[in-house]
Design a protein around this motif. Sequence first.
Motif, PDB file in Angstrom:
ATOM      1  N   TRP A 152     -23.817  60.847  -2.556  1.00 27.23           N
ATOM      2  CA  TRP A 152     -23.951  61.870  -1.631  1.00 27.23           C
ATOM      3  C   TRP A 152     -23.345  62.993  -2.229  1.00 27.23           C
ATOM      4  O   TRP A 152     -24.208  63.861  -0.913  1.00 27.23           O
ATOM      5  N   SER A 153     -22.314  63.949  -2.755  1.00 28.74           N
ATOM      6  CA  SER A 153     -21.440  65.422  -2.931  1.00 28.74           C
ATOM      7  C   SER A 153     -22.827  66.151  -3.766  1.00 28.74           C
ATOM      8  O   SER A 153     -22.746  67.169  -3.545  1.00 28.74           O
ATOM      9  N   GLU A 154     -23.603  64.822  -4.065  1.00 26.55           N
ATOM     10  CA  GLU A 154     -25.259  66.309  -5.402  1.00 26.55           C
ATOM     11  C   GLU A 154     -25.816  66.300  -3.861  1.00 26.55           C
ATOM     12  O   GLU A 154     -27.239  67.097  -4.173  1.00 26.55           O
ATOM     13  N   GLY A 155     -25.941  65.538  -2.939  1.00 28.65           N
ATOM     14  CA  GLY A 155     -27.132  65.902  -2.231  1.00 28.65           C
ATOM     15  C   GLY A 155     -26.600  67.220  -1.088  1.00 28.65           C
ATOM     16  O   GLY A 155     -26.480  67.825  -1.217  1.00 28.65           O
ATOM     17  N   ASP A 156     -27.951  67.002  -0.465  1.00 34.73           N
ATOM     18  CA  ASP A 156     -28.388  68.184   0.741  1.00 34.73           C
ATOM     19  C   ASP A 156     -26.988  68.761   1.531  1.00 34.73           C
ATOM     20  O   ASP A 156     -26.506  67.911   2.588  1.00 34.73           O
ATOM     21  N   ARG A 157     -26.054  69.835   1.498  1.00 36.84           N
ATOM     22  CA  ARG A 157     -24.765  69.909   1.585  1.00 36.84           C
ATOM     23  C   ARG A 157     -24.552  70.415   3.092  1.00 36.84           C
ATOM     24  O   ARG A 157     -23.860  70.328   4.940  1.00 36.84           O
ATOM     25  N   ALA A 158     -26.361  70.575   3.876  1.00 39.15           N
ATOM     26  CA  ALA A 158     -26.553  70.755   5.609  1.00 39.15           C
ATOM     27  C   ALA A 158     -27.108  69.915   5.992  1.00 39.15           C
ATOM     28  O   ALA A 158     -26.815  70.022   7.263  1.00 39.15           O
ATOM     29  N   ALA A 159     -27.150  68.911   5.293  1.00 33.16           N
ATOM     30  CA  ALA A 159     -27.267  67.307   5.644  1.00 33.16           C
ATOM     31  C   ALA A 159     -26.244  67.029   6.515  1.00 33.16           C
ATOM     32  O   ALA A 159     -24.786  67.261   5.401  1.00 33.16           O
ATOM     33  N   HIS A 160     -26.061  65.718   7.448  1.00 30.56           N
ATOM     34  CA  HIS A 160     -24.851  65.906   8.242  1.00 30.56           C
ATOM     35  C   HIS A 160     -25.063  64.405   7.697  1.00 30.56           C
ATOM     36  O   HIS A 160     -24.363  63.267   8.820  1.00 30.56           O
ATOM     37  N   ASP A 161     -25.100  63.848   6.829  1.00 29.95           N
ATOM     38  CA  ASP A 161     -25.040  62.156   6.409  1.00 29.95           C
ATOM     39  C   ASP A 161     -23.861  61.740   6.282  1.00 29.95           C
ATOM     40  O   ASP A 161     -23.455  62.378   5.858  1.00 29.95           O
ATOM     41  N   ASP A 162     -23.648  60.420   6.623  1.00 27.89           N
ATOM     42  CA  ASP A 162     -22.877  59.599   6.607  1.00 27.89           C
ATOM     43  C   ASP A 162     -22.735  58.942   4.496  1.00 27.89           C
ATOM     44  O   ASP A 162     -23.685  58.735   4.735  1.00 27.89           O
ATOM     45  N   LEU A 163     -21.038  59.111   4.497  1.00 29.36           N
ATOM     46  CA  LEU A 163     -20.988  58.756   3.304  1.00 29.36           C
ATOM     47  C   LEU A 163     -20.967  56.972   2.647  1.00 29.36           C
ATOM     48  O   LEU A 163     -21.573  56.939   1.784  1.00 29.36           O
ATOM     49  N   SER A 164     -21.464  56.662   3.972  1.00 31.51           N
ATOM     50  CA  SER A 164     -21.309  54.630   4.211  1.00 31.51           C
ATOM     51  C   SER A 164     -22.344  54.717   3.651  1.00 31.51           C
ATOM     52  O   SER A 164     -22.782  53.404   2.815  1.00 31.51           O
ATOM     53  N   ARG A 165     -23.458  55.180   4.115  1.00 31.44           N
ATOM     54  CA  ARG A 165     -24.825  54.762   3.757  1.00 31.44           C
ATOM     55  C   ARG A 165     -24.999  55.042   2.115  1.00 31.44           C
ATOM     56  O   ARG A 165     -25.888  53.909   1.644  1.00 31.44           O
ATOM     57  N   TYR A 166     -24.890  55.682   1.153  1.00 32.57           N
ATOM     58  CA  TYR A 166     -25.255  56.008  -0.094  1.00 32.57           C
ATOM     59  C   TYR A 166     -24.820  55.087  -0.712  1.00 32.57           C
ATOM     60  O   TYR A 166     -24.247  54.409  -1.802  1.00 32.57           O
ATOM     61  N   THR A 167     -22.829  54.246  -0.247  1.00 34.87           N
ATOM     62  CA  THR A 167     -21.932  53.915  -0.828  1.00 34.87           C
ATOM     63  C   THR A 167     -22.689  52.074  -0.712  1.00 34.87           C
ATOM     64  O   THR A 167     -22.298  50.766  -1.826  1.00 34.87           O
ATOM     65  N   LEU A 168     -23.086  52.063   0.268  1.00 35.30           N
ATOM     66  CA  LEU A 168     -23.448  50.516   0.865  1.00 35.30           C
ATOM     67  C   LEU A 168     -25.095  50.310   0.243  1.00 35.30           C
ATOM     68  O   LEU A 168     -25.012  49.091  -0.245  1.00 35.30           O
ATOM     69  N   ALA A 169     -25.664  51.675   0.058  1.00 32.74           N
ATOM     70  CA  ALA A 169     -26.656  51.497  -1.034  1.00 32.74           C
ATOM     71  C   ALA A 169     -26.549  51.315  -2.179  1.00 32.74           C
ATOM     72  O   ALA A 169     -26.928  49.943  -3.402  1.00 32.74           O
ATOM     73  N   ALA A 170     -25.732  51.783  -2.773  1.00 25.40           N
ATOM     74  CA  ALA A 170     -24.890  51.749  -4.280  1.00 25.40           C
ATOM     75  C   ALA A 170     -24.314  49.831  -4.400  1.00 25.40           C
ATOM     76  O   ALA A 170     -25.299  49.081  -5.094  1.00 25.40           O
ATOM     77  N   LEU A 171     -23.591  49.272  -3.041  1.00 23.62           N
ATOM     78  CA  LEU A 171     -23.443  47.921  -4.014  1.00 23.62           C
ATOM     79  C   LEU A 171     -24.784  46.639  -3.317  1.00 23.62           C
ATOM     80  O   LEU A 171     -24.396  45.847  -3.928  1.00 23.62           O
ATOM     81  N   ALA A 172     -25.627  47.040  -2.782  1.00 25.78           N
ATOM     82  CA  ALA A 172     -26.590  46.753  -1.799  1.00 25.78           C
ATOM     83  C   ALA A 172     -27.396  46.406  -4.024  1.00 25.78           C
ATOM     84  O   ALA A 172     -27.668  45.207  -4.299  1.00 25.78           O
ATOM     85  N   ASP A 173     -26.928  47.506  -4.599  1.00 30.20           N
ATOM     86  CA  ASP A 173     -28.118  48.067  -6.011  1.00 30.20           C
ATOM     87  C   ASP A 173     -27.583  47.050  -6.806  1.00 30.20           C
ATOM     88  O   ASP A 173     -27.891  46.086  -7.806  1.00 30.20           O
ATOM     89  N   LEU A 174     -26.146  47.451  -6.717  1.00 31.72           N
ATOM     90  CA  LEU A 174     -25.205  45.934  -7.685  1.00 31.72           C
ATOM     91  C   LEU A 174     -25.392  44.843  -7.780  1.00 31.72           C
ATOM     92  O   LEU A 174     -25.148  43.820  -8.121  1.00 31.72           O
ATOM     93  N   ARG A 175     -25.641  44.422  -6.532  1.00 33.65           N
ATOM     94  CA  ARG A 175     -25.715  42.899  -5.852  1.00 33.65           C
ATOM     95  C   ARG A 175     -27.327  42.609  -6.905  1.00 33.65           C
ATOM     96  O   ARG A 175     -27.095  41.390  -7.413  1.00 33.65           O
ATOM     97  N   VAL A 176     -28.352  43.050  -6.875  1.00 27.63           N
ATOM     98  CA  VAL A 176     -29.223  42.528  -7.081  1.00 27.63           C
ATOM     99  C   VAL A 176     -29.106  42.753  -8.919  1.00 27.63           C
ATOM    100  O   VAL A 176     -29.310  41.678  -9.409  1.00 27.63           O
ATOM    101  N   ALA A 177     -28.974  44.214  -9.380  1.00 23.81           N
ATOM    102  CA  ALA A 177     -28.461  43.929 -10.855  1.00 23.81           C
ATOM    103  C   ALA A 177     -27.612  42.917 -11.316  1.00 23.81           C
ATOM    104  O   ALA A 177     -27.912  41.944 -11.976  1.00 23.81           O
ATOM    105  N   THR A 178     -26.594  42.038 -10.655  1.00 22.44           N
ATOM    106  CA  THR A 178     -25.582  41.548 -11.084  1.00 22.44           C
ATOM    107  C   THR A 178     -26.822  40.071 -10.923  1.00 22.44           C
ATOM    108  O   THR A 178     -25.828  39.375 -11.805  1.00 22.44           O
ATOM    109  N   ALA A 179     -27.396  39.982 -10.077  1.00 18.65           N
ATOM    110  CA  ALA A 179     -28.775  38.630  -9.615  1.00 18.65           C
ATOM    111  C   ALA A 179     -29.466  38.438 -10.710  1.00 18.65           C
ATOM    112  O   ALA A 179     -29.770  37.169 -11.045  1.00 18.65           O
ATOM    113  N   ALA A 180     -29.435  39.859 -10.997  1.00 16.56           N
ATOM    114  CA  ALA A 180     -30.132  39.458 -12.681  1.00 16.56           C
ATOM    115  C   ALA A 180     -29.719  39.140 -13.881  1.00 16.56           C
ATOM    116  O   ALA A 180     -30.258  38.881 -15.071  1.00 16.56           O
ATOM    117  N   LEU A 181     -28.734  39.344 -14.078  1.00 18.52           N
ATOM    118  CA  LEU A 181     -28.171  38.828 -15.351  1.00 18.52           C
ATOM    119  C   LEU A 181     -27.782  37.413 -15.015  1.00 18.52           C
ATOM    120  O   LEU A 181     -27.811  36.902 -17.369  1.00 18.52           O
TER     121      LEU A 181
END
Length: 192
Positions: free
Chosen positions: A162-191
Amino acid sequence: MARWEPGARERLVLAAVDLFNEQGYDATTVVQIAERAGVTKSTFFRHFPDKRSVLAAGQETLSRAFAAGIAEAPAGAGPLDAVAAGLERVSASMGPLNRELAPRLRAAVAANAELQEHTALKTVGLAAAVTAALVARGVPDPVAALAGELGTLAFKRGFAEWSEGDRAAHDDLSRYTLAALADLRVATAALG
């Protein structure tokens, strides 16, 4: 210097990070930080015990917000769903100043081993707060610890993107943190 001018804490953080980047952490003094922020040295010490603690500004608030979101998750929510509620809560507390400051803060930390160690300890503290909030919900300790680590990692990864993204965009941080959590869920299932 205006003694009671509002926003002193934020100005001190910005001044410290900028000075750390300009001249290095070790070469920066509390007096220089205070002068750059337009406050007195005693005002600095009303907000922070030392220059290193400036970089921990907001850490307790972050931990409390994360824990509060977990506590407020629906009663039947599983550990990672409770973590998601915590991520949403903490993400809502982050604004444009956090986004603007993040790259400068990363640069200052990358240039100093003491600051890298301090940042690692902050991460451990956040994971401990998340774990404690999950245990308070009745999640067994090993599961709470794992979910706490995943939640902390999701926050770090989401915040970085989020912090490295487009500063002009007014996107919500939760979109990024929840997507990261979803990725981690998938990664843990692959263990397996």
